[in-house]
Design an enzyme around this catalytic site. Structure first.
Site, PDB file in Angstrom:
ATOM      1  N   PRO A  86       0.819  -1.218   0.000  1.00  0.00           N
ATOM      2  CA  PRO A  86       0.000   0.000   0.000  1.00  0.00           C
ATOM      3  C   PRO A  86       0.852   1.267   0.000  1.00  0.00           C
ATOM      4  CG  PRO A  86      -0.480  -1.379   1.938  1.00  0.00           C
ATOM      5  CD  PRO A  86       0.594  -2.069   1.172  1.00  0.00           C
ATOM      6  N   GLU A 113       2.944  -8.143   7.803  1.00  0.00           N
ATOM      7  CA  GLU A 113       3.190  -6.698   7.713  1.00  0.00           C
ATOM      8  C   GLU A 113       4.098  -6.354   6.534  1.00  0.00           C
ATOM      9  OE1 GLU A 113       1.403  -4.626   9.687  1.00  0.00           O
ATOM     10  OE2 GLU A 113       0.523  -6.547  10.307  1.00  0.00           O
ATOM     11  N   ARG A 155      -3.698  -8.067 -20.884  1.00  0.00           N
ATOM     12  CA  ARG A 155      -4.626  -7.704 -21.956  1.00  0.00           C
ATOM     13  C   ARG A 155      -4.014  -6.702 -22.939  1.00  0.00           C
ATOM     14  NH1 ARG A 155      -7.097  -2.929 -21.292  1.00  0.00           N
ATOM     15  NH2 ARG A 155      -9.009  -3.398 -22.430  1.00  0.00           N
ATOM     16  N   ASP A 170      -9.858   2.384 -24.184  1.00  0.00           N
ATOM     17  CA  ASP A 170     -10.310   2.440 -22.799  1.00  0.00           C
ATOM     18  C   ASP A 170     -10.288   3.837 -22.216  1.00  0.00           C
ATOM     19  OD1 ASP A 170     -10.537  -0.342 -22.772  1.00  0.00           O
ATOM     20  OD2 ASP A 170      -8.413  -0.541 -22.277  1.00  0.00           O
TER      21      ASP A 170
HETATM   22  C1  JCZ Z   1       1.327  -7.670   2.322  1.00  0.00           C
HETATM   23  N1  JCZ Z   1      -0.452  -6.738   3.293  1.00  0.00           N
HETATM   24  C2  JCZ Z   1       1.021  -6.461   0.080  1.00  0.00           C
HETATM   25  C3  JCZ Z   1      -1.434  -3.307  -1.772  1.00  0.00           C
HETATM   26  N2  JCZ Z   1      -2.649  -1.456  -2.886  1.00  0.00           N
HETATM   27  C4  JCZ Z   1      -2.458  -2.372  -1.906  1.00  0.00           C
HETATM   28  N3  JCZ Z   1      -3.264  -2.481  -0.862  1.00  0.00           N
HETATM   29  N4  JCZ Z   1      -2.812  -3.435  -0.071  1.00  0.00           N
HETATM   30  C5  JCZ Z   1      -1.689  -3.959  -0.583  1.00  0.00           C
HETATM   31  C6  JCZ Z   1      -0.887  -4.967   0.071  1.00  0.00           C
HETATM   32  C7  JCZ Z   1      -1.199  -5.320   1.382  1.00  0.00           C
HETATM   33  C8  JCZ Z   1      -0.379  -6.251   2.029  1.00  0.00           C
HETATM   34  C9  JCZ Z   1       0.728  -6.810   1.403  1.00  0.00           C
HETATM   35  C10 JCZ Z   1       0.573  -7.599   3.481  1.00  0.00           C
HETATM   36  C11 JCZ Z   1       0.212  -5.535  -0.564  1.00  0.00           C
END
Ligand code: JCZ
Length: 259
Positions: A86, A113, A155, A170
Site C-alpha cells: 500500500p 506486515e 490484456r 479504454d
Molecule cells: C502484504 N499486506 C502487500 C497493496 N494497494 C495495496 N493495498 N494493499 C496492498 C498490500 C497489502 C499487504 C501486502 C501484506 C500488498
C-alpha cells in the site's frame, strides 16, 4: 512475456488458468510460473516470518528465504521486480503499458506486515525494483494486487485481446477519451423492462452519436471523478463541452465562451 510469481499462497493464482490470460498462456504468448515461497525454507515448520525489530503488531517476512527464492527464480537473468504494497507508487494504465513492454516480470507477494525491506535494497542494486500500490485500501497480502496487475498488463500484450481496438479505446488509454471516463453502453433489445436505449444511438447519425457520447462521458466524469474534470486542459474543451460543464456548474478556467 515471462511472469514469475512468488507467494505462500500459489492457489490464489488459479484464475490465471482461464479467460484471456489462460488462452494467452496456452498459445505461448505468456509464460506464467507460480512458485511456493516455502519451498526455499529449511526448517521443519517452513517458517517465512518473524517478529518486527523495533516492536509493533504483526510479523515481517524473513529476508533469507526471499533471497534464496529470488536467486533461484532469476538465475543469471534480470527481470523487472514488482512488490505490491500500500506504500508503493500508484499502479496506473501508464505503468501497465510500460510493464507490458518488458520481456520478464517477477512479482513478490508479501503477507503479514510485509517483506523485510533489505530484500528490496538487495535486489534494487541488481534489478529494477518497484514497490507498487493498486489503490488506497489495505489488502491482506500482495496476491490479489498481482492478479489485478497481471490482468491489466496481460490484456495489453499483442494478440491477447480479441479486438485489437479494445485495448486502445479504454477510459484512461492515451488517444481515446483522454482523461474522461467512458459513458454508458447499450445493446439489444431497444426497450428492456420499459427502459429505452437513447434514440440518438439508433439514429445512424455518427456525428450526433459522437457528440452525445462525449456529453455523457463529461457528465459521468463530473459526477464520479470531479478531480479528473478539474485537471482537464481547457484547450481540449470545445464550446459545447464548456457549455455543458457550465450547466453542471463547473468553472472551466481562463478561456471565455466566445470560442
Ligand atoms: C502484504 N499486506 C502487500 C497493496 N494497494 C495495496 N493495498 N494493499 C496492498 C498490500 C497489502 C499487504 C501486502 C501484506 C500488498
Amino acid at each position: 512475456m515471462r511472469l514469475d510469481i512468488v507467494s505462500i499462497f500459489p492457489e490464489y493464482f488459479a484464475p490465471l488458468d482461464v479467460s484471456l490470460i489462460g488462452k494467452a498462456r496456452e498459445r505461448g504468448t505468456l509464460d506464467v510460473r507460480v512458485h511456493q515461497l516455502r519451498d526455499w525454507t529449511h526448517d521443519v515448520h517452513k517458517t517465512v516470518d518473524d517478529t518486527p525489530y523495533g516492536g509493533g503488531p504483526g510479523m515481517v517476512m524473513k529476508p533469507e528465504v526471499w533471497g534464496e527464492a529470488i536467486d533461484a527464480v532469476i538465475g543469471d537473468g534480470a527481470p523487472r521486480m514488482i512488490v505490491p504494497t500500500p506504500s508503493g507508487r500508484p499502479f496506473t494504465q501508464e505503468l501497465a503499458q510500460e510493464l507490458a513492454g518488458e520481456p520478464w516480470l517477477l512479482f513478490a507477494c508479501g503477507r503479514y506486515e510485509g517483506i523485510d525491506s533489505r530484500v528490496m535494497a538487495e535486489y534494487g542494486a541488481r534489478l529494477r525494483v518497484d514497490e507498487v500500490s493498486i489503490g488506497d485500501y489495505v489488502l491482506a497480502g500482495g496476491e490479489v494486487a498481482v492478479l489485478v496487475m497481471v490482468e491489466a498488463i496481460g490484456r495489453l500484450l499483442p494478440g491477447v485481446l480479441g479486438n485489437a481496438q479494445s485495448a486502445v479505446d479504454d477510459s484512461f488509454a492515451p488517444g481515446s477519451m483522454r482523461n474522461l471516463v467512458e459513458g454508458p453502453v447499450y445493446t439489444k433489445p431497444p426497450v428492456w423492462r420499459g427502459h429505452e436505449v437513447p434514440a440518438v444511438l439508433l439514429s445512424g447519425h455518427h456525428g450526433k452519436v459522437a457528440r452525445w457520447r462525449r456529453d455523457e462521458a463529461l457528465r459521468r466524469t463530473m459526477r464520479n471523478r470531479p478531480e479528473l474534470v478539474a485537471a482537464l486542459d481547457p484547450e481540449t474543451l470545445d464550446k459545447h463541452d464548456r457549455r455543458l460543464l457550465e450547466e453542471l456548474s463547473f468553472r472551466v478556467g481562463p478561456e471565455d465562451m466566445a470560442n
